[in-house]
Design a protein around this motif. Structure first.
Motif, PDB file in Angstrom:
ATOM      1  N   GLN A 517       0.817  -1.212   0.000  1.00 12.07           N
ATOM      2  CA  GLN A 517       0.000   0.000   0.000  1.00 12.07           C
ATOM      3  C   GLN A 517       0.857   1.270   0.000  1.00 12.07           C
ATOM      4  N   ALA A 518       1.920   1.278   0.776  1.00  7.42           N
ATOM      5  CA  ALA A 518       2.773   2.461   0.832  1.00  7.42           C
ATOM      6  C   ALA A 518       3.453   2.708  -0.507  1.00  7.42           C
ATOM      7  N   GLU A 519       3.944   1.633  -1.137  1.00 10.67           N
ATOM      8  CA  GLU A 519       4.600   1.771  -2.444  1.00 10.67           C
ATOM      9  C   GLU A 519       3.611   2.231  -3.510  1.00 10.67           C
ATOM     10  N   ALA A 520       2.403   1.678  -3.459  1.00 12.08           N
ATOM     11  CA  ALA A 520       1.386   2.061  -4.425  1.00 12.08           C
ATOM     12  C   ALA A 520       1.009   3.533  -4.262  1.00 12.08           C
ATOM     13  N   THR A 521       0.855   3.956  -3.038  1.00 14.95           N
ATOM     14  CA  THR A 521       0.491   5.345  -2.782  1.00 14.95           C
ATOM     15  C   THR A 521       1.577   6.294  -3.274  1.00 14.95           C
ATOM     16  N   GLU A 522       2.829   5.945  -3.035  1.00 20.84           N
ATOM     17  CA  GLU A 522       3.939   6.774  -3.507  1.00 20.84           C
ATOM     18  C   GLU A 522       4.016   6.789  -5.031  1.00 20.84           C
ATOM     19  N   PHE A 523       3.879   5.609  -5.655  1.00 17.28           N
ATOM     20  CA  PHE A 523       3.969   5.512  -7.112  1.00 17.28           C
ATOM     21  C   PHE A 523       2.882   6.345  -7.786  1.00 17.28           C
ATOM     22  N   SER A 532      -3.490  -1.528  -3.523  1.00 23.05           N
ATOM     23  CA  SER A 532      -2.741  -1.758  -4.760  1.00 23.05           C
ATOM     24  C   SER A 532      -3.614  -2.312  -5.872  1.00 23.05           C
ATOM     25  N   VAL A 533      -4.758  -2.920  -5.515  1.00 28.84           N
ATOM     26  CA  VAL A 533      -5.748  -3.370  -6.506  1.00 28.84           C
ATOM     27  C   VAL A 533      -7.052  -2.644  -6.183  1.00 28.84           C
ATOM     28  N   HIS A 534      -7.587  -1.901  -7.141  1.00 33.58           N
ATOM     29  CA  HIS A 534      -8.745  -1.071  -6.830  1.00 33.58           C
ATOM     30  C   HIS A 534      -9.613  -0.894  -8.075  1.00 33.58           C
ATOM     31  N   ILE A 535     -10.881  -0.633  -7.839  1.00 37.63           N
ATOM     32  CA  ILE A 535     -11.855  -0.399  -8.920  1.00 37.63           C
ATOM     33  C   ILE A 535     -11.793   1.069  -9.312  1.00 37.63           C
ATOM     34  N   ILE A 536     -11.712   1.335 -10.630  1.00 36.66           N
ATOM     35  CA  ILE A 536     -11.725   2.732 -11.057  1.00 36.66           C
ATOM     36  C   ILE A 536     -12.948   3.074 -11.911  1.00 36.66           C
ATOM     37  N   GLU A 537     -13.594   2.070 -12.528  1.00 33.17           N
ATOM     38  CA  GLU A 537     -14.810   2.315 -13.297  1.00 33.17           C
ATOM     39  C   GLU A 537     -15.734   1.109 -13.159  1.00 33.17           C
ATOM     40  N   SER A 538     -17.042   1.405 -13.168  1.00 32.89           N
ATOM     41  CA  SER A 538     -18.019   0.322 -13.149  1.00 32.89           C
ATOM     42  C   SER A 538     -19.339   0.861 -13.667  1.00 32.89           C
ATOM     43  N   GLY A 539     -19.948   0.130 -14.594  1.00 32.98           N
ATOM     44  CA  GLY A 539     -21.214   0.591 -15.143  1.00 32.98           C
ATOM     45  C   GLY A 539     -21.855  -0.462 -16.012  1.00 32.98           C
ATOM     46  N   ALA A 540     -22.806  -0.025 -16.821  1.00 38.34           N
ATOM     47  CA  ALA A 540     -23.574  -0.958 -17.636  1.00 38.34           C
ATOM     48  C   ALA A 540     -22.750  -1.568 -18.758  1.00 38.34           C
ATOM     49  N   VAL A 541     -21.673  -0.880 -19.178  1.00 40.43           N
ATOM     50  CA  VAL A 541     -20.883  -1.347 -20.330  1.00 40.43           C
ATOM     51  C   VAL A 541     -19.699  -2.188 -19.887  1.00 40.43           C
ATOM     52  N   ARG A 542     -19.002  -1.738 -18.836  1.00 42.83           N
ATOM     53  CA  ARG A 542     -17.794  -2.472 -18.450  1.00 42.83           C
ATOM     54  C   ARG A 542     -17.351  -2.093 -17.048  1.00 42.83           C
ATOM     55  N   THR A 543     -16.466  -2.935 -16.530  1.00 43.53           N
ATOM     56  CA  THR A 543     -15.828  -2.693 -15.237  1.00 43.53           C
ATOM     57  C   THR A 543     -14.330  -2.582 -15.469  1.00 43.53           C
ATOM     58  N   VAL A 544     -13.703  -1.611 -14.813  1.00 43.59           N
ATOM     59  CA  VAL A 544     -12.259  -1.423 -14.957  1.00 43.59           C
ATOM     60  C   VAL A 544     -11.623  -1.500 -13.580  1.00 43.59           C
ATOM     61  N   ILE A 545     -10.683  -2.427 -13.420  1.00 37.43           N
ATOM     62  CA  ILE A 545      -9.958  -2.621 -12.164  1.00 37.43           C
ATOM     63  C   ILE A 545      -8.482  -2.395 -12.425  1.00 37.43           C
ATOM     64  N   GLU A 546      -7.849  -1.677 -11.534  1.00 34.12           N
ATOM     65  CA  GLU A 546      -6.452  -1.269 -11.718  1.00 34.12           C
ATOM     66  C   GLU A 546      -5.583  -1.911 -10.641  1.00 34.12           C
ATOM     67  N   ALA A 547      -4.386  -2.352 -11.055  1.00 28.98           N
ATOM     68  CA  ALA A 547      -3.415  -2.921 -10.112  1.00 28.98           C
ATOM     69  C   ALA A 547      -2.048  -2.363 -10.449  1.00 28.98           C
ATOM     70  N   VAL A 548      -1.210  -2.151  -9.424  1.00 24.37           N
ATOM     71  CA  VAL A 548       0.111  -1.567  -9.655  1.00 24.37           C
ATOM     72  C   VAL A 548       1.188  -2.520  -9.130  1.00 24.37           C
ATOM     73  N   PHE A 549       2.228  -2.688  -9.939  1.00 25.31           N
ATOM     74  CA  PHE A 549       3.263  -3.682  -9.695  1.00 25.31           C
ATOM     75  C   PHE A 549       4.647  -3.044  -9.774  1.00 25.31           C
ATOM     76  N   GLY A 550       5.627  -3.786  -9.255  1.00 27.29           N
ATOM     77  CA  GLY A 550       7.001  -3.321  -9.338  1.00 27.29           C
ATOM     78  C   GLY A 550       7.982  -4.455  -9.556  1.00 27.29           C
ATOM     79  N   TYR A 551       9.099  -4.125 -10.199  1.00 26.71           N
ATOM     80  CA  TYR A 551      10.227  -5.041 -10.336  1.00 26.71           C
ATOM     81  C   TYR A 551      11.487  -4.183 -10.253  1.00 26.71           C
TER      82      TYR A 551
END
Length: 800
Positions: A517-523, A532-551
């Motif tokens: 969570q701390a890394e995601a918030t900073e990024f 780090s995994v969160h919903i950003i859109e949701s409706g009758a047409v589609r759902t959009v879920i976002e996740a942030v990763f690092g290497y």
């Protein structure tokens, strides 16, 4: 860069012309219309001299394409345009039509070339790669069979150059090695790409001709056509596959060039179709000159060291610049055609905002589309305007509002996603009303402590909140993906952009992991903590879920876009900071003993397994006996397979133009910084569709084409003036056959429709326009060219 190439062409051609006049029997062979265009522009006297030599048989035009392109990655239609450009040029300027195509320096060759060359009247094809170390091919020539069973005679040549003063060594070695053959072809010249002759070498050849004459061996300055005429008399073996692999790094290196090139191909297709349609009703004058200028840029970037990404950084930037030039031309033409095709549209009502979507295809298309526009005025009150979209019949259709491209925290800019079916080759009208609400509705997605669960049509998608990966993609009958799907894997790579010493990457060294969570918030540059995994859109047409990763120091933001129709997209934005490493997107299917086919230029081919790197175009389909899953992409060409998992190769970061020689000549300098490819921000897009095997195999080609060449959507207020365009061209009685081009005929009379059957089964389709109809029958993987003029439809030559 191209200026250096032009300078080298001027020098080489001047010297060659001198030698053609000095040495009896010497014939200089060269191809690539682009070089002759430069000579024509920059040294007209030399150009006329070459024309005279060619007319006397002292200078031979071989090959006949614009240039030697990469022979794997251009779309089939853009190989057609590559050949057509060269054919037209050499016919007009030299009155010649070569019958042997020559791409000696290209890094492998798609089997799809065979049908295309056959339709242009080619009898033979010469290429040097892959070498014997990579693929076993018959010596002395073979029949290369295309996807449609057409054939050309093909020869894998030896090396195309000899080095200054070393032609004697090369010829002696060749004659000794081919002592038992009655005929052979030895290529010679100076320079990296064959170059031109030298006086020293020509004198040596004269001496060798006299020497070998006594041994009953005849050395003759000749042409590819003469050689292929001789070997065509033999009973040659048949090869039924693409001539790959070689340098598989070139399927991925410099991904920005590849992605923009694909985008330029797709944009050209759409704009050409729109301009042709608008000119049929005299709404605009067909912009032939502007389209040719854009096409020339696109075809030039096909060059076999530019599109493959083996060039220096300056050439990479040049390729991007050329493509931007083409895209700017096309952007202006698209707007001109779009507004013309909106002729006759009625004025908008005062309480709705109109927007329009033009379908460039001759058949209906269904999907989720996007229109972004401003409200009538800025709204400063704290509220939310929820869209209600109507089709042209006044029926409410599924829609939702998503975050607009800008970030202005008032109600003003709207990005509306809507589901619709668009009429063929027509302007489709929509109107958007808005309902004022206190706030935007909250996302409504089923969730547990460990997963987000999305029901999308007949599909269920489960996204793991602890890993950020997809754990389930299934319908009520079949699991399509294993858990942990869509991981970003990191593999060990090296400095070589060609990757010329092997054909696979086999050392995985890590994966992108979900940020805490701390890394995601900073990024994300946020002040408040965010999962780090969160919903950003949701409706009758589609759902959009976002996740942030690092290497290590690299980061990736991955969006999962889940449509209500069951399709699954992923949009990956990556900040890449690793050198001499490679990234693959792992898509592990749940199929046992799965096979995989990939789209090729006017064909498709089975992909190799065991991590061998493959090259394919807009889609790859994995299937078992009953089910299939297709992965569509927007500019990814490299991939590999392992135990039913498809691994899409996103990017790699070797050094620019770093060519291994041997241990005695180390490649990478040890005393300075060297730039590496792909350091920075990059974006990748994929769509996954799944279902029954037959259905997916049949519809993947059209789906992938639509994913790459989307309809133009734009909001504007029509004047109510003019007349609606006439009835459009339609392609009926098939949901398989593709239209790959709709253009004005080259001779200027009528319009040309290029059609393609992307399957191994016979197909039929019906073309319609006004009262005119035509039934078109296709063999497997067959290309058909149809001319539409005042007399109706008629099958035509590919050069029409």
């Amino acid at each position: 860069e191209w200026e250096e190439g032009a300078a080298e062409a001027l020098s080489t051609f001047r010297i060659a012309a001198d030698f053609c006049e000095e040495y009896d029997g010497f014939v200089f062979c060269h191809n690539e219309a682009l070089l002759y265009e430069w000579i024509e522009e920059y040294d007209r006297e030399l150009f006329e001299r070459i024309r005279s030599l060619a007319a006397r048989g002292k200078w031979h035009i071989m090959g006949g394409w614009l240039l030697q392109p990469d022979c794997n990655m251009p779309a089939g239609e853009f190989f057609v345009r590559q050949i057509l450009w060269g054919r037209q040029y050499f016919k007009e300027k030299f009155n010649v039509t070569p019958t042997v195509a020559v791409n000696v320096d290209s890094f492998g060759h798609s089997r799809g070339l065979v049908q295309i060359m056959n339709k242009f009247g080619y009898k033979g094809y010469m290429g040097m790669r892959p070498s014997k170390h990579f693929i076993d091919l018959p010596d002395g020539g073979f029949k290369w069979k295309g996807y449609d069973d057409s054939e050309v005679i093909c020869l894998r040549t030896g090396g195309y150059s000899s080095g200054k003063g070393k032609v004697g060594i090369k010829i002696r070695t060749y004659v000794d090695d081919c002592a038992e053959n009655d005929i052979g072809l030895c290529l010679w010249g100076i320079g990296n790409h064959g170059g031109g002759p030298s006086k020293e070498d020509l004198d040596t050849i004269v001496e060798l001709q006299n020497e070998y004459k006594a041994q009953d061996v005849t050395l003759v300055h000749s042409t590819p056509e003469e050689y292929f005429e001789e070997i065509g008399k033999k009973d040659l073996p048949v090869i039924e596959k693409s001539l790959n692999p070689w340098a598989p790094g070139c399927y991925t290196s410099q991904c920005r060039v590849k992605q923009k090139y694909r985008y330029a191909e797709n944009t050209y297709f759409t704009v050409e179709s729109m301009c042709t349609r608008a000119s049929m009703d005299n709404l605009i004058e067909y912009p032939k000159t502007e389209l040719r200028e854009a096409l020339h840029d696109i075809l030039t970037v096909q060059f076999h060291d530019m599109l493959p990404g083996s060039s220096i950084k300056d050439a990479e930037e040049m390729g991007l610049r050329m493509l931007d030039h083409a895209l700017e031309i096309l952007s202006r033409l698209r707007a001109k055609a779009f507004f013309a095709l909106a002729s006759g549209q009625k004025k908008a009502p005062s309480d709705k905002i109109p927007f329009f979507a033009y379908n460039p295809y001759p058949y209906p298309i269904t999907g989720d589309f996007v229109a972004e526009f401003n409200l009538w005025d800025m709204v400063w009150d704290k509220c939310y305007f929820s869209p209600v979209v109507y089709d042209e019949n006044g029926t409410v259709i599924s829609s939702q509002c998503e975050k607009e491209r800008s970030t202005i925290p008032i109600e003003w800019r709207k990005r509306v996603v809507f589901s619709a079916t668009l009429k063929p080759m027509s302007m489709n009208r929509f109107e958007c009303a808005f309902e004022k609400k206190e706030e935007k509705p909250k996302a409504d997605v089923e969730a547990t402590d460990t997963h987000f669960l999305v029901n999308a049509g007949d599909k269920v998608v489960e996204i793991n909140r602890k890993t950020g990966l997809i754990d389930c993609y299934r319908d009520n009958k079949t699991d399509y993906l294993k858990s942990g799907a869509l991981a970003l894997e990191v593999w060990q790579d090296n400095y070589d952009p060609w990757y010329m010493e092997t054909t696979k990457w086999d050392t995985k060294i890590g994966e992108f992991k979900l940020l805490n969570q701390a890394e995601a918030t900073e990024f994300m540059c946020l002040k408040e903590p965010i999962d780090s995994v969160h919903i950003i859109e949701s409706g009758a047409v589609r759902t959009v879920i976002e996740a942030v990763f690092g290497y290590n120091r690299s980061r990736a933001c991955v969006k999962y876009i889940i449509s209500s129709n069951g399709e699954l997209e992923t949009d990956i934005k990556m900040e890449w900071l690793e050198k001499q490493k490679l990234v693959k997107l792992n898509i592990p299917t749940a199929f046992v003993n799965a096979k995989c086919i990939g789209e090729e230029p006017y064909g498709r081919e089975e992909m190799r397994d065991n991590l061998e790197e493959n090259v394919a175009h807009k889609y790859l389909t994995l299937f078992n006996d009953t089910n299939a899953i297709s992965v569509l992409n927007k500019g990814t060409y490299g991939s590999s397979l392992e135990d039913g998992a498809l691994k899409m190769t996103l990017l790699r970061s070797p050094s620019y133009c770093s060519h291994p020689i041997n241990e005695e000549h180390p490649t990478m300098p040890k005393d300075r910084f060297m730039q590496h490819i792909e350091i920075g921000e990059r974006e990748f897009c994929y769509k996954i569709v799944a279902g029954e095997k037959a259905e997916i195999l049949n519809k993947s080609a059209r789906l992938a084409q639509l994913y790459n060449s989307e309809p133009m959507c734009l909001s504007f207020y029509p004047t109510g003036m003019g007349e609606l365009p006439s009835e459009s061209v339609t392609l009926a009685d098939t949901d398989i056959v593709q239209m790959t081009a709709f253009k004005k005929a080259e001779a200027g009379r009528g319009s040309v429709i290029r059609l393609f059957n992307p399957t191994a089964d016979k197909q039929t389709a019906t073309l319609k326009f006004n009262e005119k109809t035509a039934r078109v029958c296709f063999g497997k993987y067959e290309i058909k060219t149809v001319l539409l003029d005042e007399n109706g439809f008629a099958e035509a030559d590919i050069m029409a």
